[in-house]
Design a protein around this motif. Structure first.
Motif, PDB file in Angstrom:
ATOM      1  N   ARG A 264      -7.271  -3.937 -11.868  1.00 43.00           N
ATOM      2  CA  ARG A 264      -5.997  -3.421 -11.355  1.00 43.00           C
ATOM      3  C   ARG A 264      -5.235  -2.665 -12.452  1.00 43.00           C
ATOM      4  NH1 ARG A 264      -6.255  -8.442  -8.552  1.00 43.00           N
ATOM      5  NH2 ARG A 264      -4.982  -9.509 -10.125  1.00 43.00           N
ATOM      6  N   MET A 265      -5.332  -3.130 -13.680  1.00 47.02           N
ATOM      7  CA  MET A 265      -4.716  -2.406 -14.790  1.00 47.02           C
ATOM      8  C   MET A 265      -5.375  -1.040 -14.966  1.00 47.02           C
ATOM      9  SD  MET A 265      -4.353  -5.576 -17.501  1.00 47.02           S
ATOM     10  CE  MET A 265      -3.695  -4.513 -18.793  1.00 47.02           C
ATOM     11  N   VAL A 276      -6.388  12.398 -10.074  1.00 49.30           N
ATOM     12  CA  VAL A 276      -6.892  11.820  -8.823  1.00 49.30           C
ATOM     13  C   VAL A 276      -6.392  12.634  -7.644  1.00 49.30           C
ATOM     14  CG1 VAL A 276      -7.063   9.736  -7.439  1.00 49.30           C
ATOM     15  CG2 VAL A 276      -6.828   9.558  -9.918  1.00 49.30           C
ATOM     16  N   GLU A 277      -7.298  13.064  -6.803  1.00 49.34           N
ATOM     17  CA  GLU A 277      -6.921  13.853  -5.629  1.00 49.34           C
ATOM     18  C   GLU A 277      -6.477  12.967  -4.467  1.00 49.34           C
ATOM     19  OE1 GLU A 277      -9.583  16.935  -4.394  1.00 49.34           O
ATOM     20  OE2 GLU A 277     -10.322  17.273  -6.416  1.00 49.34           O
ATOM     21  N   ASP A 278      -7.171  11.838  -4.263  1.00 51.30           N
ATOM     22  CA  ASP A 278      -6.902  11.000  -3.099  1.00 51.30           C
ATOM     23  C   ASP A 278      -6.780   9.555  -3.560  1.00 51.30           C
ATOM     24  OD1 ASP A 278      -6.714   9.759  -0.661  1.00 51.30           O
ATOM     25  OD2 ASP A 278      -8.333  10.893   0.272  1.00 51.30           O
ATOM     26  N   VAL A 279      -5.567   9.143  -3.927  1.00 52.11           N
ATOM     27  CA  VAL A 279      -5.338   7.781  -4.400  1.00 52.11           C
ATOM     28  C   VAL A 279      -5.579   6.743  -3.294  1.00 52.11           C
ATOM     29  CG1 VAL A 279      -3.616   6.195  -5.341  1.00 52.11           C
ATOM     30  CG2 VAL A 279      -3.765   8.532  -6.217  1.00 52.11           C
ATOM     31  N   PRO A 280      -5.088   6.964  -2.060  1.00 53.39           N
ATOM     32  CA  PRO A 280      -5.357   5.973  -1.006  1.00 53.39           C
ATOM     33  C   PRO A 280      -6.845   5.715  -0.786  1.00 53.39           C
ATOM     34  CG  PRO A 280      -3.613   7.467  -0.313  1.00 53.39           C
ATOM     35  CD  PRO A 280      -4.172   8.029  -1.586  1.00 53.39           C
ATOM     36  N   HIS A 286     -12.323   0.614  -3.280  1.00 55.81           N
ATOM     37  CA  HIS A 286     -12.468  -0.425  -4.308  1.00 55.81           C
ATOM     38  C   HIS A 286     -11.577  -1.625  -4.031  1.00 55.81           C
ATOM     39  CE1 HIS A 286     -14.843   2.311  -6.819  1.00 55.81           C
ATOM     40  NE2 HIS A 286     -14.004   3.247  -6.405  1.00 55.81           N
ATOM     41  N   GLN A 287     -11.139  -1.745  -2.797  1.00 53.60           N
ATOM     42  CA  GLN A 287     -10.222  -2.827  -2.445  1.00 53.60           C
ATOM     43  C   GLN A 287     -10.855  -4.197  -2.648  1.00 53.60           C
ATOM     44  OE1 GLN A 287      -8.163  -2.328   1.319  1.00 53.60           O
ATOM     45  NE2 GLN A 287      -8.216  -4.534   1.711  1.00 53.60           N
ATOM     46  N   VAL A 288     -12.134  -4.337  -2.354  1.00 51.42           N
ATOM     47  CA  VAL A 288     -12.798  -5.637  -2.452  1.00 51.42           C
ATOM     48  C   VAL A 288     -12.774  -6.161  -3.883  1.00 51.42           C
ATOM     49  CG1 VAL A 288     -14.988  -6.855  -2.176  1.00 51.42           C
ATOM     50  CG2 VAL A 288     -14.269  -5.192  -0.456  1.00 51.42           C
ATOM     51  N   SER A 289     -13.153  -5.315  -4.841  1.00 54.83           N
ATOM     52  CA  SER A 289     -13.181  -5.757  -6.238  1.00 54.83           C
ATOM     53  C   SER A 289     -11.776  -5.905  -6.811  1.00 54.83           C
ATOM     54  CB  SER A 289     -13.987  -4.768  -7.084  1.00 54.83           C
ATOM     55  OG  SER A 289     -13.469  -3.452  -6.968  1.00 54.83           O
ATOM     56  N   LEU A 290     -10.820  -5.105  -6.339  1.00 55.98           N
ATOM     57  CA  LEU A 290      -9.448  -5.193  -6.843  1.00 55.98           C
ATOM     58  C   LEU A 290      -8.718  -6.430  -6.333  1.00 55.98           C
ATOM     59  CD1 LEU A 290      -8.424  -1.435  -6.418  1.00 55.98           C
ATOM     60  CD2 LEU A 290      -8.706  -2.628  -8.588  1.00 55.98           C
ATOM     61  N   CYS A 291      -9.170  -6.969  -5.201  1.00 55.54           N
ATOM     62  CA  CYS A 291      -8.478  -8.104  -4.573  1.00 55.54           C
ATOM     63  C   CYS A 291      -9.264  -9.405  -4.674  1.00 55.54           C
ATOM     64  CB  CYS A 291      -8.216  -7.819  -3.097  1.00 55.54           C
ATOM     65  SG  CYS A 291      -7.354  -6.283  -2.760  1.00 55.54           S
ATOM     66  N   GLU A 292     -10.366  -9.414  -5.383  1.00 51.43           N
ATOM     67  CA  GLU A 292     -11.282 -10.554  -5.342  1.00 51.43           C
ATOM     68  C   GLU A 292     -10.619 -11.883  -5.694  1.00 51.43           C
ATOM     69  OE1 GLU A 292     -15.664 -11.793  -7.159  1.00 51.43           O
ATOM     70  OE2 GLU A 292     -14.628  -9.984  -7.846  1.00 51.43           O
TER      71      GLU A 292
END
Length: 389
Positions: A264-265, A276-280, A286-292
């Motif tokens: 997340r950092m 970054v062109e598309d942050v969303p 990468h939501q799975v690894s960021l929220c694990e």
């Protein structure tokens, strides 16, 4: 020299035999903190002693600390010295007299302006705004003066804006670039960092780093013979915006050995300083690894809320927010992230669901009680009687 002294010296000169069993690096049993030892004028207990191994100290006759390598940080600590690069020093040799060497003054720092057309910064005093605007209209900046240089000096056409101070000197009195006679190797040129939130100025800076010989803002906007409407469009035509695949690769690689908090950092830094062109989309993929860690602590439904709240806190140091990056916004206080056994998001969902099932009298009671809880006024009643029927 007696035989006893001689035998001690011979014993000290001989190497110690290796132990027959595997060597275990442990420190001796610590002394109690209540048993201090007086060393000169200091009272020392076991808190002053670092972990050590007596066998190693006697074997190598050296100061050796014993540490337990139990994480990847230990490996990074050892190898960072290998990859940090060679040492660099600035040296000045003088034959006679006192040595007066200022390493900072040995280099000349040049700050280059990056501004959109007719949007250069102006410094003025209260009541003198009109005069300041008139002066700014006649005074060239390092950028507009660079355009003039490219019009009049063909030898500057192959030099980018960021490299121009190595070959030319900006004369502040005439606001013109003049060919440098010497000292170009000691120049440190700087373009100000521009946030991606300042969209057009951000892409203008990107073009200035790569395009040479421009004679005007329109020239920078012209790509492959076609004039673009925006600097972002020009960057796309020049092929400077090639998607976010390198950021996806970076996060995928980091996810193999970094913790979710470290990811997340990294995500926050990429969003703040990366192109970054598309942050969303970066978040979704990468939501799975960021929220694990939060998913493990709470649930798959509420874990992303906590991860976004943590990212929001990280982004504040870069003057950014989830809303500015077009990410889903959440409203969780930072203190909630420290509660390992309390899922605020799930409890709020339950409260909303249960509230819908209340009848009018029950709802009235709930509103009165909640109002009393959140109202800190001294005259607010804190004791109520509820008649069951």
């Amino acid at each position: 020299m007696n035989d006893q002294t001689k035998s001690k010296q011979e014993l000290a000169s001989q190497p110690l035999p290796l132990p027959s069993s595997p060597l275990i690096l442990v420190s001796p049993a610590p002394r109690s903190a209540t048993e201090p030892v007086q060393v000169v004028k200091y009272s020392i207990d076991n808190r002053w002693v670092v972990p050590y191994n007596p066998w190693l100290l006697k074997k190598f006759n050296a100061h050796i600390n014993v540490e337990v390598c139990a994480s990847v940080k230990s490996v990074k600590y050892l190898y960072k010295y290998v990859y940090k690069g060679h040492d660099v020093a600035s040296v000045k040799i003088q034959k006679e007299g006192a040595l007066d060497h200022d390493e900072i003054l040995s280099f000349v720092e040049v700050r280059l302006a990056v501004h959109l057309p007719q949007q250069q910064p102006i410094v003025y005093q209260d009541g003198q705004e009109a005069q300041a605007i008139e002066r700014a209209a006649l005074r060239k900046t390092t950028l507009t003066s660079w355009f003039e240089l490219n019009k009049n000096d063909p030898s500057a056409h192959n030099i980018s804006y960021s490299d121009i101070p190595q070959y030319y000197v900006f004369d502040k009195s005439t606001t013109n670039w003049k060919k440098r006679q010497r000292g170009g190797q000691n120049v440190i040129e700087r373009l100000p960092v521009v946030s991606i939130l300042g969209t057009e100025r951000y892409y203008l800076r990107m073009l200035l780093l790569r395009k040479s010989g421009a004679i005007s803002f329109d020239d920078i906007l012209t790509a492959n013979g076609l004039r673009c409407i925006t600097f972002q469009q020009a960057s796309q035509r020049y092929g400077l915006l090639r998607g976010d695949q390198h950021w996806h690769d970076a996060l995928n690689k980091a996810a193999q050995f970094q913790s979710p908090r470290q990811l997340r950092m990294l995500f926050a830094m990429i969003c703040s300083f990366g192109e970054v062109e598309d942050v969303p989309d970066l978040w979704v993929q990468h939501q799975v690894s960021l929220c694990e860690d939060f998913v493990h602590r709470y649930s798959e439904q509420t874990g992303p809320h906590y991860a976004l709240s943590d990212i929001e806190e990280l982004l504040t140091s870069y003057n950014l927010s989830l809303q500015k990056l077009h990410l889903p916004t959440v409203d969780l206080p930072a203190s909630v992230l420290e509660r390992a056994n309390f899922d605020v998001v799930e409890e709020q969902a339950k409260a909303n669901s249960y509230t819908m099932q209340l009848n009018s009298e029950q709802r009235n009671v709930a509103e009165i009680l909640l109002s009393a809880v959140y109202n800190n006024a001294a005259d607010t009643p804190k004791c109520y009687f509820l008649d069951g029927p």
